[in-house]
Design a protein around this motif. Structure first.
Motif, mmCIF file in Angstrom:
data_model
loop_
_atom_site.group_PDB
_atom_site.id
_atom_site.type_symbol
_atom_site.label_atom_id
_atom_site.label_comp_id
_atom_site.label_asym_id
_atom_site.label_seq_id
_atom_site.Cartn_x
_atom_site.Cartn_y
_atom_site.Cartn_z
ATOM 1 N N ASN A 114 0.838 -1.202 0.000
ATOM 2 C CA ASN A 114 0.000 0.000 0.000
ATOM 3 C C ASN A 114 0.868 1.244 0.000
ATOM 4 O O ASN A 114 0.527 2.261 -0.574
ATOM 5 C CB ASN A 114 -0.886 0.032 1.253
ATOM 6 N N ASN A 115 1.978 1.162 0.716
ATOM 7 C CA ASN A 115 2.854 2.307 0.900
ATOM 8 C C ASN A 115 4.290 1.891 0.573
ATOM 9 O O ASN A 115 4.884 1.097 1.304
ATOM 10 C CB ASN A 115 2.757 2.782 2.352
ATOM 11 N N PRO A 116 4.840 2.405 -0.533
ATOM 12 C CA PRO A 116 6.188 1.989 -0.955
ATOM 13 C C PRO A 116 7.247 2.209 0.111
ATOM 14 O O PRO A 116 8.328 1.625 0.038
ATOM 15 C CB PRO A 116 6.464 2.867 -2.178
ATOM 16 N N TYR A 117 6.942 3.060 1.088
ATOM 17 C CA TYR A 117 7.913 3.355 2.147
ATOM 18 C C TYR A 117 8.440 2.087 2.792
ATOM 19 O O TYR A 117 9.611 1.990 3.147
ATOM 20 C CB TYR A 117 7.238 4.238 3.199
ATOM 21 N N PHE A 118 7.571 1.107 2.938
ATOM 22 C CA PHE A 118 7.963 -0.106 3.645
ATOM 23 C C PHE A 118 8.768 -1.065 2.763
ATOM 24 O O PHE A 118 9.088 -2.163 3.187
ATOM 25 C CB PHE A 118 6.746 -0.789 4.252
ATOM 26 N N GLU A 227 3.480 -4.991 7.452
ATOM 27 C CA GLU A 227 2.860 -3.829 6.820
ATOM 28 C C GLU A 227 2.460 -4.103 5.381
ATOM 29 O O GLU A 227 2.045 -3.200 4.662
ATOM 30 C CB GLU A 227 3.804 -2.615 6.882
#
Lengths: 254, 283
Positions: A114-118, A227
């Motif tokens: 969902n969030n490329p940050y992870f 995540e």
């Protein structure tokens, strides 16, 4: 005087009832059905940059929580076959201030974060993970058409994993009041196919072996969870992601 | 007065009635004093140290509202407590106690209650709107921080930007930075662009005294000016699932020179400039 005693008794009784309810909730705090997995001592070395106590933890991420791992141990007793889980336990214990080397063998498929940050590696020694791919692993990094599958093959040290080739993450932070600066997040690349086609629980199946080290913080409890959206419902964070002990747990630093 | 009493409570023992009124008023006075003292002296000690004007305004509002609410809450408590002490049934209960004298409406009491309640609510509305409008200042130069909420963690994105500071200095962020902790320079206006990757979260940097929902697919904006050094925690204020209680990250307000050096170093490692400050108590 009788009034005072009566009023004081009522307040005391109420306090006891509230306290008993709180202790009851505390007694219900999550414990792994298999118990706590203690880190294995590995002597003293400089894996984490300076000479310190070194311990090792080996866990897996499995697509079938109702199954058994390669050693025949149940992944999660009573688990749902449609739910993935970390195993053989979700609760770990390591010594405070030690160098911890974790190996996560990832057997599950995956997809997009969902969030490329992870996709980034955060908080490990050197800011990296070592990944070794086994079997044929393909991602949807080339698009959603199966004809455009691209290999998800890794062999070496990585500071990030593409968000489109994600199986799960191991993301951990301390509970309030413990090691305020600590934060760890490790991406675990997908194994086998993408798109929910779960693969197996054992080394016969394609898998990714992810190894990383970190310095354990101060004594206390640390909460970890995945995540990657591997559940159902809103944003795929329901079902298994909404039930404690499958894709979440604790690290106790003692 | 006697005619009103005769009308609303015929057969009332007037001496007993006056004693009850005096007792209730005395209790009300004592409890009001305690409530006001608690609002003035206890509330500030229970609230966190605030690191922004908005935070200190929030503390002031809680104090004022507590003091304003003290007489109302004290009246309710005084009536209940006095009734409990003096009008409860004693001894064995063979049959239900007889009803008290029937009460009818009292225009004076009703009117006074209506006017006092209206004045109180209008005061709260006026106070709230005044404080709210004071916080709607949009600074021409501010540090933009993109805040992303996700089950169950916050992360932050600092776009490449240049912020002009008072005195002609500049704060430069040469390239976009993705962060798991919130670090802010002191005395630099900040604009938070808040969104969510999944469900609704509540972005709540506690010691900055601001809070806004993080909605999926939407960008909500909130502004503040951190003006005291310190460390604090960013929490989620909307129940968002299994690990909601653990959805928080560390935050720190540092001198702008240290912030600049940290940014130029790639935002790696901690900012170490807080030796003389803890919990936002030092500027």
């Amino acid at each position: 005087m009788r009034k005072l005693i009566g009023a004081s008794g009522s307040v005391l009784l109420a306090a006891l009832v509230v306290g008993a309810i709180g202790m009851g909730f505390q007694a219900q705090a999550y414990e792994s059905p298999i118990g706590t997995l203690k880190a294995t001592p590995a002597g003293t070395d400089t894996t984490c940059g300076a000479a310190m106590q070194h311990v090792k933890l080996a866990i897996g991420a499995y697509p079938d929580s109702s199954g058994v791992d390669g050693s025949g141990h149940p992944v999660h007793p009573g688990g749902n076959p449609d739910w993935p889980a970390f195993g053989p336990s979700n609760v770990y214990s390591v010594p405070a201030g030690s160098c911890v080397t974790m190996t996560v063998t990832q057997y599950d498929s995956g997809g997009n974060l969902n969030n490329p940050y992870f996709g980034s590696v955060i908080g490990t020694v050197g800011g990296k993970v070592h990944v070794v791919s086994s079997g044929t692993n393909v991602s949807q990094c080339g698009g959603s058409d199966p004809a455009t599958e691209v290999p998800a093959t890794f062999n070496g040290d990585y500071k990030s994993i593409p968000a489109c080739a994600m199986g799960h993450t191991f993301t951990m932070r301390p509970l309030p009041g413990v090691s305020p600066g600590f934060f760890l997040s490790v991406p675990l690349p997908l194994a086998g196919n993408y798109g929910g086609d779960n693969v197996g629980n054992t080394s016969d199946f394609p898998h990714q072996t992810v190894t990383f080290s970190f310095v354990a913080g101060a004594k206390g409890a640390y909460s970890w969870n995945c995540e990657f959206p591997c559940g159902h419902g809103v944003a795929s964070f329901g079902a298994v992601m909404g039930a404690y002990g499958y894709m979440s747990g604790y690290l106790h630093v003692v | 007065m006697s005619s009103v009493l005769d009308e609303i409570a015929p057969g009332l023992d007037r001496d007993l009635h006056r004693r009850h009124i005096r007792g209730t008023l005395g209790l009300w006075f004592i409890m009001t004093v305690l409530g006001v003292l608690a609002g003035l002296y206890l509330t500030p000690r229970l609230m966190p140290h605030m690191n922004s004007p908005e935070g200190r305004a929030a503390v002031k509002t809680v104090i004022v509202f507590t003091v304003a609410a003290a007489p109302v809450a004290a009246l309710v408590c005084a009536v209940a407590l006095y009734s409990l002490l003096h009008s409860r049934h004693r001894g064995t209960l063979d049959h239900p106690p007889a009803d008290g004298p029937p009460l009818r409406g009292n225009a004076l009491v009703s009117g006074a209650w209506l006017i006092v309640s209206t004045l109180l609510v209008v005061f709260l509305l006026f106070w709230g709107l005044t404080e709210w409008s004071a916080q709607q200042v949009v600074h021409t130069d501010s540090l933009t921080v993109n805040v992303i909420g996700q089950q169950w963690i916050w992360n932050y994105n600092l776009p490449a930007q240049t912020v002009r500071l008072p005195g002609g200095r500049e704060l430069r962020i040469p390239k976009e930075l993705a962060l798991s902790k919130l670090n802010l320079p002191i005395d630099v206006p900040v604009t938070f662009n808040v969104t969510s990757k999944d469900v609704t979260h509540g972005f709540w940097p506690v010691n900055l005294g601001i809070q806004v929902d993080a909605n999926p697919g939407e960008r909500t904006v909130i502004r503040t000016v951190p003006d005291r050094l310190g460390k604090f925690v960013v929490r989620c204020s909307q129940l968002c699932g299994l690990n909601h209680a653990y959805m928080y990250t560390q935050a720190q307000i540092v001198p702008d020179q240290d912030f600049q050096a940290w940014v130029e170093g790639g935002a790696r490692g901690p900012i170490l400039a807080l030796a003389s400050s803890q919990n936002g108590s030092t500027k």
